[in-house]
Design a protein around this motif. Structure first.
Motif, short mmCIF file in Angstrom:
data_model
loop_
_atom_site.label_atom_id
_atom_site.label_comp_id
_atom_site.label_asym_id
_atom_site.label_seq_id
_atom_site.Cartn_x
_atom_site.Cartn_y
_atom_site.Cartn_z
N VAL A 154 0.85 -1.19 0.00
CA VAL A 154 0.00 0.00 0.00
C VAL A 154 0.88 1.24 0.00
CG1 VAL A 154 -1.87 1.21 1.17
CG2 VAL A 154 -1.72 -1.29 1.32
N ARG A 155 0.56 2.17 -0.88
CA ARG A 155 1.31 3.42 -0.93
C ARG A 155 1.00 4.25 0.31
NH1 ARG A 155 4.15 4.90 -4.80
NH2 ARG A 155 4.90 6.99 -5.21
N MET A 156 2.04 4.81 0.91
CA MET A 156 1.84 5.61 2.13
C MET A 156 0.88 6.76 1.86
SD MET A 156 5.37 5.64 4.29
CE MET A 156 6.53 5.78 2.95
N GLY A 157 -0.05 6.95 2.80
CA GLY A 157 -1.07 7.98 2.65
C GLY A 157 -2.36 7.46 2.04
N SER A 158 -2.32 6.26 1.45
CA SER A 158 -3.52 5.68 0.84
C SER A 158 -4.33 4.91 1.87
CB SER A 158 -3.13 4.76 -0.31
OG SER A 158 -2.44 5.46 -1.32
N PRO A 159 -5.65 4.83 1.68
CA PRO A 159 -6.47 4.04 2.61
C PRO A 159 -6.36 2.55 2.29
CG PRO A 159 -7.86 5.00 0.91
CD PRO A 159 -6.46 5.53 0.67
N VAL A 160 -6.61 1.73 3.29
CA VAL A 160 -6.61 0.28 3.09
C VAL A 160 -7.53 -0.35 4.12
CG1 VAL A 160 -4.61 -0.10 4.59
CG2 VAL A 160 -5.16 -1.79 2.86
N SER A 161 -8.21 -1.42 3.73
CA SER A 161 -9.05 -2.16 4.67
C SER A 161 -9.01 -3.63 4.29
CB SER A 161 -10.50 -1.64 4.66
OG SER A 161 -11.10 -1.85 3.39
N VAL A 162 -9.15 -4.49 5.30
CA VAL A 162 -9.19 -5.94 5.09
C VAL A 162 -10.39 -6.48 5.85
CG1 VAL A 162 -7.98 -8.13 5.30
CG2 VAL A 162 -6.67 -6.03 4.94
N GLU A 163 -11.25 -7.21 5.13
CA GLU A 163 -12.44 -7.80 5.74
C GLU A 163 -12.16 -9.25 6.13
OE1 GLU A 163 -16.88 -7.69 4.25
OE2 GLU A 163 -15.89 -9.50 3.50
N CYS A 164 -12.52 -9.58 7.36
CA CYS A 164 -12.42 -10.96 7.84
C CYS A 164 -13.83 -11.49 8.02
CB CYS A 164 -11.65 -11.01 9.16
SG CYS A 164 -11.48 -12.68 9.83
N ARG A 165 -14.16 -12.51 7.23
CA ARG A 165 -15.50 -13.10 7.31
C ARG A 165 -15.37 -14.52 7.84
NH1 ARG A 165 -20.37 -11.55 5.49
NH2 ARG A 165 -19.39 -9.72 4.54
N ALA A 166 -16.13 -14.83 8.88
CA ALA A 166 -16.03 -16.13 9.53
C ALA A 166 -17.38 -16.81 9.59
CB ALA A 166 -15.46 -15.98 10.94
N THR A 167 -17.38 -18.12 9.35
CA THR A 167 -18.57 -18.93 9.53
C THR A 167 -18.26 -20.00 10.58
OG1 THR A 167 -17.91 -20.40 7.72
CG2 THR A 167 -19.39 -18.58 7.19
N GLY A 168 -19.29 -20.49 11.22
CA GLY A 168 -19.13 -21.51 12.26
C GLY A 168 -20.39 -21.61 13.09
N ARG A 169 -20.58 -22.75 13.72
CA ARG A 169 -21.72 -22.92 14.63
C ARG A 169 -21.22 -23.52 15.92
NH1 ARG A 169 -24.15 -25.31 9.89
NH2 ARG A 169 -25.36 -23.75 8.78
N PRO A 170 -21.42 -22.90 17.07
CA PRO A 170 -22.13 -21.62 17.24
C PRO A 170 -21.40 -20.48 16.52
CG PRO A 170 -21.83 -22.74 19.35
CD PRO A 170 -20.98 -23.46 18.36
N ARG A 171 -22.09 -19.38 16.35
CA ARG A 171 -21.53 -18.23 15.65
C ARG A 171 -20.23 -17.78 16.33
NH1 ARG A 171 -24.82 -12.64 14.36
NH2 ARG A 171 -23.10 -11.47 13.40
N PRO A 172 -19.13 -17.70 15.58
CA PRO A 172 -17.85 -17.38 16.22
C PRO A 172 -17.69 -15.89 16.54
CG PRO A 172 -17.55 -17.70 13.86
CD PRO A 172 -18.99 -18.02 14.15
N LYS A 173 -16.84 -15.65 17.55
CA LYS A 173 -16.43 -14.28 17.87
C LYS A 173 -15.19 -13.96 17.04
CE LYS A 173 -14.71 -11.36 21.63
NZ LYS A 173 -14.27 -11.32 23.05
N VAL A 174 -15.19 -12.82 16.36
CA VAL A 174 -14.10 -12.45 15.45
C VAL A 174 -13.36 -11.25 16.01
CG1 VAL A 174 -13.50 -11.78 13.09
CG2 VAL A 174 -15.42 -13.33 13.50
N THR A 175 -12.01 -11.35 16.10
CA THR A 175 -11.18 -10.24 16.59
C THR A 175 -9.93 -10.13 15.73
OG1 THR A 175 -10.09 -11.72 18.17
CG2 THR A 175 -11.97 -10.44 18.99
N TRP A 176 -9.31 -8.95 15.78
CA TRP A 176 -8.06 -8.68 15.08
C TRP A 176 -6.98 -8.31 16.10
CZ3 TRP A 176 -6.56 -8.95 9.99
CH2 TRP A 176 -7.56 -9.07 9.02
N LYS A 177 -5.75 -8.74 15.83
CA LYS A 177 -4.61 -8.28 16.61
C LYS A 177 -3.39 -8.20 15.69
CE LYS A 177 -2.90 -12.76 18.24
NZ LYS A 177 -2.53 -13.57 19.43
N ARG A 178 -2.36 -7.50 16.17
CA ARG A 178 -1.12 -7.40 15.40
C ARG A 178 -0.15 -8.47 15.91
NH1 ARG A 178 1.79 -1.76 13.82
NH2 ARG A 178 3.54 -2.61 12.63
#
Length: 380
Positions: free
Chosen positions: A125-149
């Motif tokens: 990604v070029r510095m100064g440009s926006p960026v986003s990443v989508e994390c989509r999860a399936t599972g039963r029971p419905r999973p809890k989704v978190t992000w960390k570095r």
């Protein structure tokens, strides 16, 4: 295998006089883990009314899946090696000499999370440009989704919608470069997927990196962490500690941070900051300091009368887990009736004159051990 050809048998019958039969399915609801099997039995309300015909379909009159099997004249439906897509309703329609009826069963299939990132990376990604990443999860029971570095235990601030969780930056900076981890968890398991994001360009702005992102060291030892930074002009490198000053016993020369004789208080996140006229960049290292136990007894001295209760607590500071062991000084075993608990307590419900003496607690973890003494005096 069951295919489209498995249809309801509907022979031409003349219903007997009286009420139509009551059809039921046992169990009405079944919950299994992915890979397990489930069976449903279709039956009439009276065992005296045998089925003339019986058939099974999915909801909306859909055919049965290829891992479905029928047994016992078609009255028993078995889903073998259940898959997530097998979840749903199953309808049994049966005829007896008294007429026909139907009943419905529900199959729930639990499974560990499955995770998909969009885009999947690595992302440049070029510095100064926006960026986003989508994390989509399936599972039963419905999973809890978190992000960390990677290298940090801190949960990042994200945007959550339904079963998707999105991490985003309005404008990319050099210090945003790194590996990010999306975690999805339910009571069937934990799944994580990583994506690398790399900031590029920007008129020679600094890009810092460290020799290691996390380390564990034993108390009293020395730690050395290197930091380098690209950029033009050459960036100036400084070190700091998150929410605390740097330890007193430290040196920082040419980007190398050295901590001598580290203690438990030196655990934390250390930040390398590289700066030039075009901007700045940060890189992070997480340090955990393991410490041997330091044991104490409360109280350290006890005077009791015969028949009274003794209760002494052994406490220990240090890296967990810590185990405790009690012994009597000068004896191979504790007195009869003495109890030593896992959390470090020594208990004698009714002391005797012969219980007087010294008792020793030894606290041990994976680094070392420490002992503490308590003096017990029982007098009439």
């Amino acid at each position: 295998m069951v295919s489209e050809g498995l249809k309801y048998n509907q022979p031409s019958l003349r219903a007997a006089a009286g009420k139509a039969p009551v059809i039921s399915v046992e169990p009405r609801v079944a919950t299994v883990r992915q890979g397990q099997s489930a069976s449903f039995r279709c039956q009439a309300g009276s065992s005296a009314l045998p089925f003339v015909s019986v058939g099974w379909k999915r909801a909306n009159n859909q055919p049965l899946p290829d891992n479905a099997q029928l047994g016992a004249n078609g009255s028993v439906l078995t889903i073998s090696n259940a898959r997530p897509e097998n979840q749903g309703q199953y309808h049994c329609r049966a005829s007896t000499s008294a007429g026909h009826g139907s009943a419905t069963a529900m199959l729930n299939v639990k499974f560990a999370p499955k995770v998909r990132l969009t885009p999947s990376g690595p992302l440049r990604v070029r510095m100064g440009s926006p960026v986003s990443v989508e994390c989509r999860a399936t599972g039963r029971p419905r999973p809890k989704v978190t992000w960390k570095r990677q290298g940090s235990t801190l949960q990042l601030v994200t945007t959550a919608t339904n079963n998707a969780n999105t991490i985003q930056w309005p404008a990319m900076h050099p210090e945003d470069s790194g590996v990010y981890i999306c975690q999805a968890e339910n009571n069937e398991g934990l799944t994580e997927v990583k994506v690398e994001i790399i900031a590029e360009g920007g008129l020679g702005a600094p890009v810092a990196s460290v020799s290691t992102t996390e380390m564990t060291v034993v108390e009293g030892h020395a730690v050395t962490i290197g930091c380098v930074a690209r950029g033009s002009p050459t960036p100036v490198i400084t070190w700091s500690k998150l929410r605390a000053p740097l330890p007193w016993l430290h040196t920082a020369v040419n980007g190398v941070l050295t901590l001598t004789n580290v203690g438990r208080q030196d655990s934390g996140q250390y930040i390398c900051n590289a700066t030039n006229v075009h901007g700045y960049s940060e890189a992070y290292t997480q340090i955990e300091v393991d410490t041997p136990p330091y044991a104490t007894c409360l109280p350290g001295q006890v005077t009791l009368r015969p028949g009274e209760a003794l209760s002494v607590q052994c406490l220990a500071h240090g890296s967990h887990p810590i185990g405790f062991e009690w012994s009597r000084v000068g004896s191979a075993s504790l007195p009869a009736g003495a109890e030593a608990t896992k959390d470090g307590k020594l208990i004698i419900a009714h002391v005797k004159l012969g219980d007087s003496g010294g008792y020793k607690c030894v606290a041990t973890n994976h680094i070392g051990s420490s002992e503490a003494l308590v003096r017990v005096r029982v007098k009439a």
